[in-house]
Scaffold this motif. Structure first.
Motif, short mmCIF file in Angstrom:
data_model
loop_
_atom_site.label_atom_id
_atom_site.label_comp_id
_atom_site.label_asym_id
_atom_site.label_seq_id
_atom_site.Cartn_x
_atom_site.Cartn_y
_atom_site.Cartn_z
N ALA A 245 29.98 54.62 40.12
CA ALA A 245 31.12 54.36 41.02
C ALA A 245 30.92 53.04 41.76
CB ALA A 245 31.27 55.51 42.02
N GLY A 246 31.78 52.11 41.46
CA GLY A 246 31.69 50.79 42.10
C GLY A 246 31.92 50.88 43.61
N SER A 247 32.56 51.95 44.05
CA SER A 247 32.80 52.12 45.50
C SER A 247 31.50 52.30 46.26
CB SER A 247 33.67 53.35 45.75
OG SER A 247 34.81 53.29 44.99
N ASN A 248 30.47 52.72 45.55
CA ASN A 248 29.16 52.84 46.18
C ASN A 248 28.30 51.66 45.70
OD1 ASN A 248 26.63 53.43 47.04
ND2 ASN A 248 26.52 55.49 46.15
N TRP B 126 31.04 45.71 33.98
CA TRP B 126 32.43 45.43 33.57
C TRP B 126 33.22 44.94 34.77
CZ3 TRP B 126 36.14 50.06 32.05
CH2 TRP B 126 36.23 50.94 33.12
N PHE B 127 34.42 44.49 34.48
CA PHE B 127 35.25 43.87 35.51
C PHE B 127 34.59 42.64 36.13
CE2 PHE B 127 37.87 47.67 35.33
CZ PHE B 127 39.12 47.11 35.43
N THR B 128 33.82 41.92 35.32
CA THR B 128 33.28 40.66 35.81
C THR B 128 34.38 39.61 35.63
OG1 THR B 128 31.03 41.33 35.21
CG2 THR B 128 31.41 38.98 35.54
N SER B 129 35.13 39.39 36.70
CA SER B 129 36.32 38.53 36.61
C SER B 129 35.94 37.09 36.28
CB SER B 129 37.11 38.54 37.92
OG SER B 129 37.57 39.84 38.17
N ALA B 130 36.72 36.49 35.42
CA ALA B 130 36.60 35.07 35.05
C ALA B 130 35.29 34.75 34.30
CB ALA B 130 36.73 34.17 36.28
N MET C 86 28.82 42.68 39.18
CA MET C 86 28.21 43.75 39.96
C MET C 86 28.62 45.14 39.46
SD MET C 86 28.31 44.07 44.04
CE MET C 86 28.22 45.59 44.91
N THR C 87 29.90 45.36 39.25
CA THR C 87 30.41 46.71 38.93
C THR C 87 29.97 47.15 37.53
OG1 THR C 87 32.32 46.18 40.29
CG2 THR C 87 32.50 48.12 38.88
N GLU C 88 29.59 48.44 37.44
CA GLU C 88 29.14 49.00 36.15
C GLU C 88 30.05 50.16 35.75
OE1 GLU C 88 24.97 49.89 36.50
OE2 GLU C 88 24.51 47.86 37.18
C1 LIG Z 1 41.33 43.25 39.03
C2 LIG Z 1 39.90 43.61 39.34
C3 LIG Z 1 38.96 42.61 39.45
C4 LIG Z 1 37.61 42.93 39.70
N1 LIG Z 1 36.68 41.93 39.73
C5 LIG Z 1 35.37 42.25 39.86
C6 LIG Z 1 34.36 41.24 39.76
O1 LIG Z 1 34.66 40.05 39.62
N2 LIG Z 1 33.05 41.63 39.80
C7 LIG Z 1 32.69 42.92 39.97
O2 LIG Z 1 31.49 43.20 40.01
N3 LIG Z 1 33.63 43.91 40.07
C8 LIG Z 1 34.94 43.61 40.01
N4 LIG Z 1 35.90 44.60 40.07
C9 LIG Z 1 35.50 45.98 40.22
C10 LIG Z 1 35.85 46.57 41.58
O3 LIG Z 1 35.03 46.02 42.57
C11 LIG Z 1 35.73 48.10 41.44
O4 LIG Z 1 36.76 48.53 40.58
C12 LIG Z 1 35.83 48.79 42.79
O5 LIG Z 1 34.69 48.54 43.59
C13 LIG Z 1 35.96 50.31 42.62
O6 LIG Z 1 34.93 50.81 41.80
P1 LIG Z 1 35.29 51.73 40.55
O7 LIG Z 1 36.33 51.06 39.74
O8 LIG Z 1 34.02 52.09 39.88
O9 LIG Z 1 35.98 53.03 41.15
P2 LIG Z 1 35.22 54.32 41.71
O10 LIG Z 1 34.12 53.92 42.62
O11 LIG Z 1 34.90 55.21 40.57
O12 LIG Z 1 36.36 54.97 42.61
C14 LIG Z 1 37.53 55.56 42.01
C15 LIG Z 1 38.49 55.94 43.11
O13 LIG Z 1 37.89 56.90 43.94
C16 LIG Z 1 38.41 56.80 45.26
N5 LIG Z 1 37.29 56.69 46.18
C17 LIG Z 1 36.18 55.93 46.07
N6 LIG Z 1 35.38 56.07 47.15
C18 LIG Z 1 35.99 56.96 47.96
C19 LIG Z 1 35.67 57.54 49.23
N7 LIG Z 1 34.56 57.18 49.89
N8 LIG Z 1 36.56 58.42 49.76
C20 LIG Z 1 37.70 58.76 49.10
N9 LIG Z 1 38.04 58.25 47.93
C21 LIG Z 1 37.21 57.37 47.35
C22 LIG Z 1 39.27 55.55 45.29
O14 LIG Z 1 40.63 55.92 45.21
C23 LIG Z 1 38.86 54.80 44.05
O15 LIG Z 1 39.89 53.97 43.56
C24 LIG Z 1 37.24 44.28 39.87
C25 LIG Z 1 38.23 45.28 39.79
C26 LIG Z 1 39.54 44.96 39.53
C27 LIG Z 1 40.56 46.07 39.44
#
Ligand SMILES: Cc1cc2nc3c(=O)[nH]c(=O)nc-3n(C[C@H](O)[C@H](O)[C@H](O)COP(=O)(O)OP(=O)(O)OC[C@H]3O[C@@H](n4cnc5c(N)ncnc54)[C@H](O)[C@@H]3O)c2cc1C
Length: 376
Positions: A111-114, A136-140, A105-107
């Motif tokens: 921002a994966g948070s959205n 990226w971060f497609t675990s396993a 899912m994450t690209e």
């Molecule tokens: C070990 C690991 C395994 C993972 N496995 C998978 C997987 O199997 N499949 C998959 O699709 N993804 C996976 N992920 C991805 C993971 O879901 C994302 O890293 C996560 O959703 C955050 O997205 P981002 O890294 O793009 O950070 P961003 O969205 O860029 O956010 C960066 C930082 O901004 C801050 N932030 C974000 N939103 C807010 C807000 N609303 N208010 C205040 N601060 C905020 C937070 O501190 C955050 O850490 C994995 C990540 C890790 C570390």
């Protein structure tokens, strides 16, 4: 064997792990979260939570019982949304432990948070979907038989939450390109412990690989993440218990001077007391959330789910950090599991939603009850 897990490549250990998995099957304890019709024990989420804690005490526990992430979540998606054909082809081998899977899912560019903001697209052509995108971060993913890919199928949908779908992509499909395993905290991982960067380049799969309905991708993901957070949190509590045990044992044995073990120092006693309180509180919070999901469903338990996600992840970091501190230099070596967990579980505060997102969810839902306008 646990020590081996930290030092030897996963593939080397696989024959031994497979033998242990067979033992688990023979004991009738395989995949305890699954319904009996699928070879499991039919435990409720609250019951499985207790099991997950016990399995979490070792890094190989969940894998041996075939309830490891991300397969456990993908299994739940297939049970809930898979067609009979999809179940036969993917769910059967997954629950029997013959194959592994991943969730993509994450690209990197978004921002994966959205979770509704992404660029991967699936366009219909003939009877197929043609998928293009970068994840990226497609675990396993390394060694997985298939990925469940979150991709935009309905870009015109008025609500961003209705634009994406989940599609099953076999990893041997032309156009599925595993670029690399991303090094995380100094560890590139491999196989089950990898986090892959993937490019989908004109990756063509039958439309029959769609999970649920078009545009339901986000709703399916949300539904999956509720139980997923219970599983993770209880696993973390298992880790906390093991770290706590190591901390207390070392504090009792390690002498600062003859007859003066570390455990006689007040600051160490404070760490022990605080850790005990935080672990006990975490367990009660997670069991409460699990019971609410069992009773009322994931949606009703949104606050509880977000509370445990950031709270227990924070407790995990604190307990691991204190346990390492008590061990001194030994705590940083790879002779103990503490350093393994310290590296591997830092992600707990980021994956499945960073702390800040969950805190915002909780605060907003509470503040709405006070009539606060949060629309800006
Ligand atoms: C070990 C690991 C395994 C993972 N496995 C998978 C997987 O199997 N499949 C998959 O699709 N993804 C996976 N992920 C991805 C993971 O879901 C994302 O890293 C996560 O959703 C955050 O997205 P981002 O890294 O793009 O950070 P961003 O969205 O860029 O956010 C960066 C930082 O901004 C801050 N932030 C974000 N939103 C807010 C807000 N609303 N208010 C205040 N601060 C905020 C937070 O501190 C955050 O850490 C994995 C990540 C890790 C570390």
């Amino acid at each position: 064997m646990e020590g081996d897990f930290m030092r030897r490549p996963f593939r080397e250990l696989l024959p031994l792990l497979k033998a242990k998995r067979e033992q688990v099957k023979a004991l009738g304890l395989w995949a305890p979260h699954l319904p009996p019709a699928l070879g499991g024990l039919g435990l409720s989420l609250s019951e499985f939570a207790r099991v997950s804690e016990e399995l979490g005490r070792t890094p190989i526990g969940h894998f041996l019982f075939n309830c490891q992430a991300p397969d456990i979540g993908n299994t739940e998606i297939l049970i809930e949304h898979g067609t009979p054909e999809q179940k036969e082809k993917w769910l059967g081998p997954l629950v029997r432990g013959e194959i592994r899977s991943c969730f993509s899912m994450t690209e990197p560019e978004f921002a994966g948070s959205n979770p509704v903001w992404m660029n991967t697209t699936a366009v219909k052509e003939g009877g197929d979907y043609v998928i293009n995108g970068h994840k990226w971060f497609t675990s396993a993913a390394d060694g997985a038989a298939f990925a469940i890919v979150m991709t935009i199928t309905n870009p015109e949908a008025a609500k961003p939450h209705n634009r994406a779908s989940q599609i099953i992509v076999p990893t041997n499909t032309p156009g599925f390109k595993l670029v690399r395993n991303i090094p995380v905290m100094g560890d590139e991982g491999e196989d089950y412990s990898s986090h892959a960067e993937i490019r989908y380049e004109n990756c063509r799969v039958p439309q029959a690989n769609l999970l649920g309905k078009e545009g339901d991708g986000f709703a399916i993901a949300q539904h999956r993440l509720g139980p997923g957070r219970i599983h993770h949190c209880m696993r973390w509590i298992g880790i906390c218990e093991r770290a706590f045990d190591l901390m207390c044992g070392h504090a009792a044995r390690r002498e600062l001077a003859p007859g003066k073990p570390l455990a006689t120092r007040q600051i160490v006693q404070e760490w022990i007391a605080e850790s005990r309180a935080e672990i006990n509180a975490s367990r009660l919070m997670v069991l409460e959330a699990a019971a609410k999901i069992d009773r009322e469903g994931t949606r009703a338990a949104r606050v509880e789910i977000s509370l445990i996600k950031f709270f227990v992840a924070g407790v995990l970091q604190k307990v691991l950090d204190r346990a390492i501190q008590v061990h001194g230099g030994l705590g940083l070596t790879d002779y103990l599991l503490l350093s393994h967990w310290y590296r591997h579980e830092r992600g707990a505060r980021i994956y499945d939603g960073p702390d800040e997102v969950h805190k915002t969810v909780v605060a907003r839902m509470i503040l709405r009850q006070y009539g606060v306008d949060l629309s800006q």
